[in-house]
Design a protein around this motif. Structure first.
Motif, PDB file in Angstrom:
ATOM      1  N   THR A   1       0.795  -1.225   0.000  1.00  0.00           N
ATOM      2  CA  THR A   1       0.000   0.000   0.000  1.00  0.00           C
ATOM      3  C   THR A   1       0.828   1.276   0.000  1.00  0.00           C
ATOM      4  OG1 THR A   1      -0.110  -0.164   2.405  1.00  0.00           O
ATOM      5  CG2 THR A   1      -1.965  -1.090   1.160  1.00  0.00           C
ATOM      6  N   ASN A   2       2.161   1.162   0.199  1.00  0.00           N
ATOM      7  CA  ASN A   2       2.981   2.372   0.272  1.00  0.00           C
ATOM      8  C   ASN A   2       4.408   2.111  -0.231  1.00  0.00           C
ATOM      9  OD1 ASN A   2       4.160   4.810   0.792  1.00  0.00           O
ATOM     10  ND2 ASN A   2       3.621   4.880   2.956  1.00  0.00           N
ATOM     11  N   PRO A   3       4.622   2.251  -1.529  1.00  0.00           N
ATOM     12  CA  PRO A   3       5.962   2.003  -2.098  1.00  0.00           C
ATOM     13  C   PRO A   3       7.042   2.901  -1.497  1.00  0.00           C
ATOM     14  CG  PRO A   3       4.324   2.227  -3.827  1.00  0.00           C
ATOM     15  CD  PRO A   3       3.648   2.598  -2.551  1.00  0.00           C
ATOM     16  N   GLY A   4       6.669   4.096  -1.086  1.00  0.00           N
ATOM     17  CA  GLY A   4       7.635   5.036  -0.546  1.00  0.00           C
ATOM     18  C   GLY A   4       8.203   4.644   0.806  1.00  0.00           C
ATOM     19  N   ASP A   5       7.592   3.663   1.449  1.00  0.00           N
ATOM     20  CA  ASP A   5       8.066   3.208   2.759  1.00  0.00           C
ATOM     21  C   ASP A   5       9.248   2.250   2.677  1.00  0.00           C
ATOM     22  OD1 ASP A   5       6.645   4.648   4.525  1.00  0.00           O
ATOM     23  OD2 ASP A   5       5.392   3.018   5.270  1.00  0.00           O
ATOM     24  N   GLY A   6       9.697   1.951   1.479  1.00  0.00           N
ATOM     25  CA  GLY A   6      10.863   1.085   1.318  1.00  0.00           C
ATOM     26  C   GLY A   6      12.150   1.835   1.621  1.00  0.00           C
ATOM     27  N   THR A   7      13.263   1.158   1.400  1.00  0.00           N
ATOM     28  CA  THR A   7      14.575   1.758   1.661  1.00  0.00           C
ATOM     29  C   THR A   7      15.509   1.484   0.489  1.00  0.00           C
ATOM     30  OG1 THR A   7      14.268   1.267   4.011  1.00  0.00           O
ATOM     31  CG2 THR A   7      16.493   1.853   3.295  1.00  0.00           C
ATOM     32  N   ASP A   8      16.173   2.531   0.012  1.00  0.00           N
ATOM     33  CA  ASP A   8      17.193   2.333  -1.021  1.00  0.00           C
ATOM     34  C   ASP A   8      18.363   1.549  -0.439  1.00  0.00           C
ATOM     35  OD1 ASP A   8      15.926   3.662  -3.105  1.00  0.00           O
ATOM     36  OD2 ASP A   8      16.887   5.587  -2.685  1.00  0.00           O
ATOM     37  N   GLY A   9      18.903   0.633  -1.225  1.00  0.00           N
ATOM     38  CA  GLY A   9      20.086  -0.098  -0.798  1.00  0.00           C
ATOM     39  C   GLY A   9      21.324   0.787  -0.894  1.00  0.00           C
ATOM     40  N   SER A  10      22.287   0.538  -0.050  1.00  0.00           N
ATOM     41  CA  SER A  10      23.518   1.331  -0.099  1.00  0.00           C
ATOM     42  C   SER A  10      24.672   0.447  -0.557  1.00  0.00           C
ATOM     43  CB  SER A  10      23.831   1.924   1.272  1.00  0.00           C
ATOM     44  OG  SER A  10      23.991   0.900   2.227  1.00  0.00           O
ATOM     45  N   GLY A  11      25.544   1.033  -1.300  1.00  0.00           N
ATOM     46  CA  GLY A  11      26.703   0.286  -1.793  1.00  0.00           C
ATOM     47  C   GLY A  11      27.575   1.170  -2.637  1.00  0.00           C
ATOM     48  N   ASN A  12      28.793   0.740  -2.863  1.00  0.00           N
ATOM     49  CA  ASN A  12      29.743   1.503  -3.660  1.00  0.00           C
ATOM     50  C   ASN A  12      29.377   1.474  -5.137  1.00  0.00           C
ATOM     51  OD1 ASN A  12      31.297   2.020  -1.372  1.00  0.00           O
ATOM     52  ND2 ASN A  12      32.479   0.136  -1.643  1.00  0.00           N
ATOM     53  N   TYR A  13      29.842   2.499  -5.845  1.00  0.00           N
ATOM     54  CA  TYR A  13      29.717   2.511  -7.300  1.00  0.00           C
ATOM     55  C   TYR A  13      30.647   1.436  -7.853  1.00  0.00           C
ATOM     56  CZ  TYR A  13      29.925   4.112 -12.117  1.00  0.00           C
ATOM     57  OH  TYR A  13      29.865   4.172 -13.488  1.00  0.00           O
ATOM     58  N   LEU A  14      30.088   0.550  -8.671  1.00  0.00           N
ATOM     59  CA  LEU A  14      30.856  -0.595  -9.159  1.00  0.00           C
ATOM     60  C   LEU A  14      31.495  -0.342 -10.526  1.00  0.00           C
ATOM     61  CD1 LEU A  14      28.306  -3.346  -8.083  1.00  0.00           C
ATOM     62  CD2 LEU A  14      30.414  -2.703  -6.912  1.00  0.00           C
ATOM     63  N   GLY A  15      30.913   0.561 -11.301  1.00  0.00           N
ATOM     64  CA  GLY A  15      31.469   0.875 -12.612  1.00  0.00           C
ATOM     65  C   GLY A  15      31.240  -0.225 -13.639  1.00  0.00           C
ATOM     66  N   SER A  16      31.841  -0.034 -14.803  1.00  0.00           N
ATOM     67  CA  SER A  16      31.630  -0.971 -15.906  1.00  0.00           C
ATOM     68  C   SER A  16      32.868  -1.799 -16.223  1.00  0.00           C
ATOM     69  CB  SER A  16      31.172  -0.214 -17.156  1.00  0.00           C
ATOM     70  OG  SER A  16      32.120   0.775 -17.492  1.00  0.00           O
ATOM     71  N   SER A  17      33.816  -1.842 -15.292  1.00  0.00           N
ATOM     72  CA  SER A  17      34.985  -2.702 -15.489  1.00  0.00           C
ATOM     73  C   SER A  17      34.546  -4.158 -15.345  1.00  0.00           C
ATOM     74  CB  SER A  17      36.046  -2.394 -14.431  1.00  0.00           C
ATOM     75  OG  SER A  17      35.592  -2.808 -13.148  1.00  0.00           O
ATOM     76  N   PRO A  18      35.315  -5.109 -15.865  1.00  0.00           N
ATOM     77  CA  PRO A  18      34.947  -6.525 -15.708  1.00  0.00           C
ATOM     78  C   PRO A  18      34.697  -6.909 -14.243  1.00  0.00           C
ATOM     79  CG  PRO A  18      36.716  -6.325 -17.295  1.00  0.00           C
ATOM     80  CD  PRO A  18      36.505  -4.960 -16.719  1.00  0.00           C
ATOM     81  N   LYS A  19      35.507  -6.372 -13.338  1.00  0.00           N
ATOM     82  CA  LYS A  19      35.345  -6.666 -11.912  1.00  0.00           C
ATOM     83  C   LYS A  19      34.017  -6.101 -11.386  1.00  0.00           C
ATOM     84  CE  LYS A  19      37.751  -6.183  -7.484  1.00  0.00           C
ATOM     85  NZ  LYS A  19      38.901  -5.592  -6.787  1.00  0.00           N
ATOM     86  N   GLY A  20      33.688  -4.864 -11.796  1.00  0.00           N
ATOM     87  CA  GLY A  20      32.447  -4.235 -11.366  1.00  0.00           C
ATOM     88  C   GLY A  20      31.211  -4.952 -11.890  1.00  0.00           C
ATOM     89  N   ILE A  21      31.277  -5.375 -13.154  1.00  0.00           N
ATOM     90  CA  ILE A  21      30.153  -6.093 -13.758  1.00  0.00           C
ATOM     91  C   ILE A  21      29.931  -7.427 -13.051  1.00  0.00           C
ATOM     92  CG2 ILE A  21      29.340  -7.231 -15.869  1.00  0.00           C
ATOM     93  CD1 ILE A  21      30.946  -5.015 -17.397  1.00  0.00           C
ATOM     94  N   LYS A  22      31.008  -8.117 -12.752  1.00  0.00           N
ATOM     95  CA  LYS A  22      30.900  -9.396 -12.026  1.00  0.00           C
ATOM     96  C   LYS A  22      30.275  -9.188 -10.651  1.00  0.00           C
ATOM     97  CE  LYS A  22      33.438 -12.548 -14.521  1.00  0.00           C
ATOM     98  NZ  LYS A  22      33.124 -13.951 -14.776  1.00  0.00           N
ATOM     99  N   ALA A  23      30.674  -8.099  -9.970  1.00  0.00           N
ATOM    100  CA  ALA A  23      30.133  -7.809  -8.645  1.00  0.00           C
ATOM    101  C   ALA A  23      28.639  -7.525  -8.722  1.00  0.00           C
ATOM    102  CB  ALA A  23      30.872  -6.623  -8.027  1.00  0.00           C
ATOM    103  N   LEU A  24      28.207  -6.741  -9.727  1.00  0.00           N
ATOM    104  CA  LEU A  24      26.786  -6.445  -9.890  1.00  0.00           C
ATOM    105  C   LEU A  24      26.015  -7.692 -10.282  1.00  0.00           C
ATOM    106  CD1 LEU A  24      24.533  -4.374  -9.849  1.00  0.00           C
ATOM    107  CD2 LEU A  24      25.111  -3.751 -12.204  1.00  0.00           C
ATOM    108  N   SER A  25      26.624  -8.542 -11.099  1.00  0.00           N
ATOM    109  CA  SER A  25      25.987  -9.799 -11.488  1.00  0.00           C
ATOM    110  C   SER A  25      25.736 -10.677 -10.261  1.00  0.00           C
ATOM    111  CB  SER A  25      26.872 -10.535 -12.497  1.00  0.00           C
ATOM    112  OG  SER A  25      26.242 -11.700 -12.975  1.00  0.00           O
ATOM    113  N   HIS A  26      26.715 -10.723  -9.363  1.00  0.00           N
ATOM    114  CA  HIS A  26      26.565 -11.498  -8.124  1.00  0.00           C
ATOM    115  C   HIS A  26      25.453 -10.906  -7.254  1.00  0.00           C
ATOM    116  CE1 HIS A  26      27.589 -13.964  -4.686  1.00  0.00           C
ATOM    117  NE2 HIS A  26      27.745 -12.875  -3.944  1.00  0.00           N
ATOM    118  N   LEU A  27      25.377  -9.588  -7.221  1.00  0.00           N
ATOM    119  CA  LEU A  27      24.337  -8.890  -6.462  1.00  0.00           C
ATOM    120  C   LEU A  27      22.944  -9.210  -7.017  1.00  0.00           C
ATOM    121  CD1 LEU A  27      24.624  -6.716  -4.131  1.00  0.00           C
ATOM    122  CD2 LEU A  27      24.029  -5.052  -5.884  1.00  0.00           C
ATOM    123  N   LEU A  28      22.829  -9.217  -8.355  1.00  0.00           N
ATOM    124  CA  LEU A  28      21.536  -9.514  -8.975  1.00  0.00           C
ATOM    125  C   LEU A  28      21.146 -10.975  -8.798  1.00  0.00           C
ATOM    126  CD1 LEU A  28      21.667  -7.348 -12.215  1.00  0.00           C
ATOM    127  CD2 LEU A  28      20.247  -7.000 -10.205  1.00  0.00           C
TER     128      LEU A  28
END
Length: 197
Positions: free
Chosen positions: A105-132
């Motif tokens: 009933t209230n989407p605004g009551d959620g919380t944004d996740g916090s984390g570092n900027y991962l970028g588009s390097s192979p290492k960053g993409i792998k980290a985001l893939s693991h997160l997803l």
């Protein structure tokens, strides 16, 4: 005599052109190079099924995207499978963190996740893939329908100003309608039916 021959020759050539199918070629959906979370590698995809596609431009850290993932997307994925419409979540923000969905009933009551900027390097993409991969488990999103555009190479990333943004595509991969912000699955489904009719 020469002029008469030309008059008969031109309609004959035109009829051959039409019979050969020239001019009736349908455009193929554009291919985008994106990172497949399931395959853990770069893949080429069109984002469409036999009847079209729905691309949800989102971010793992976004609380509104998490709200849609929890409360709307299960029904949307089910509808897509039943109607031969591909539904894809496209993460366009290479940043860590997983958003927490608010109540239905209230989407605004959620919380944004916090984390570092991962970028588009192979290492960053792998980290985001693991997160997803974790995101898929938390929100029951099919892993094969999660992908990453870390370099803003798709038209969807370029056209997103607000997260989430939902793009409705026809079978040729052309955007036929856009929704911004959170929307109900039923609104998206009826919007697709209306836009593609």
């Amino acid at each position: 005599m020469h002029r008469a021959r030309k008059r008969y020759w031109l309609p004959f050539v035109a009829s051959l052109f039409l019979l050969s199918g020239c001019g009736t070629h349908t455009s193929q959906p554009p291919h985008y190079k994106v990172w497949s979370v399931k395959q853990n590698q770069w893949e080429s995809t069109t984002f469409v099924g036999p009847r079209g596609g729905i691309v949800i431009s989102m971010a793992s850290w976004c609380k509104y995207c998490a709200w849609e993932a929890k409360w709307q997307e299960p029904a949307l994925f089910q509808w897509g499978r039943a109607h031969h419409v591909a539904v894809t979540l496209l993460d366009i923000s290479p940043r860590g963190g997983i958003g927490i969905a608010g109540p239905k009933t209230n989407p605004g009551d959620g919380t944004d996740g916090s984390g570092n900027y991962l970028g588009s390097s192979p290492k960053g993409i792998k980290a985001l893939s693991h997160l997803l991969d974790q995101y898929s488990t938390i929100y029951h999103v099919p892993l094969q329908d999660l992908t990453i555009d870390p370099t803003d190479s798709t038209i969807f990333a370029k056209k997103t100003d607000l997260l989430p943004t939902i793009f409705l595509l026809n079978a040729h991969g052309t955007i036929i309608h856009t929704f911004t912000g959170i929307n109900s699955a039923s609104l998206i489904e009826s919007g697709f039916a209306h836009a593609s009719s």
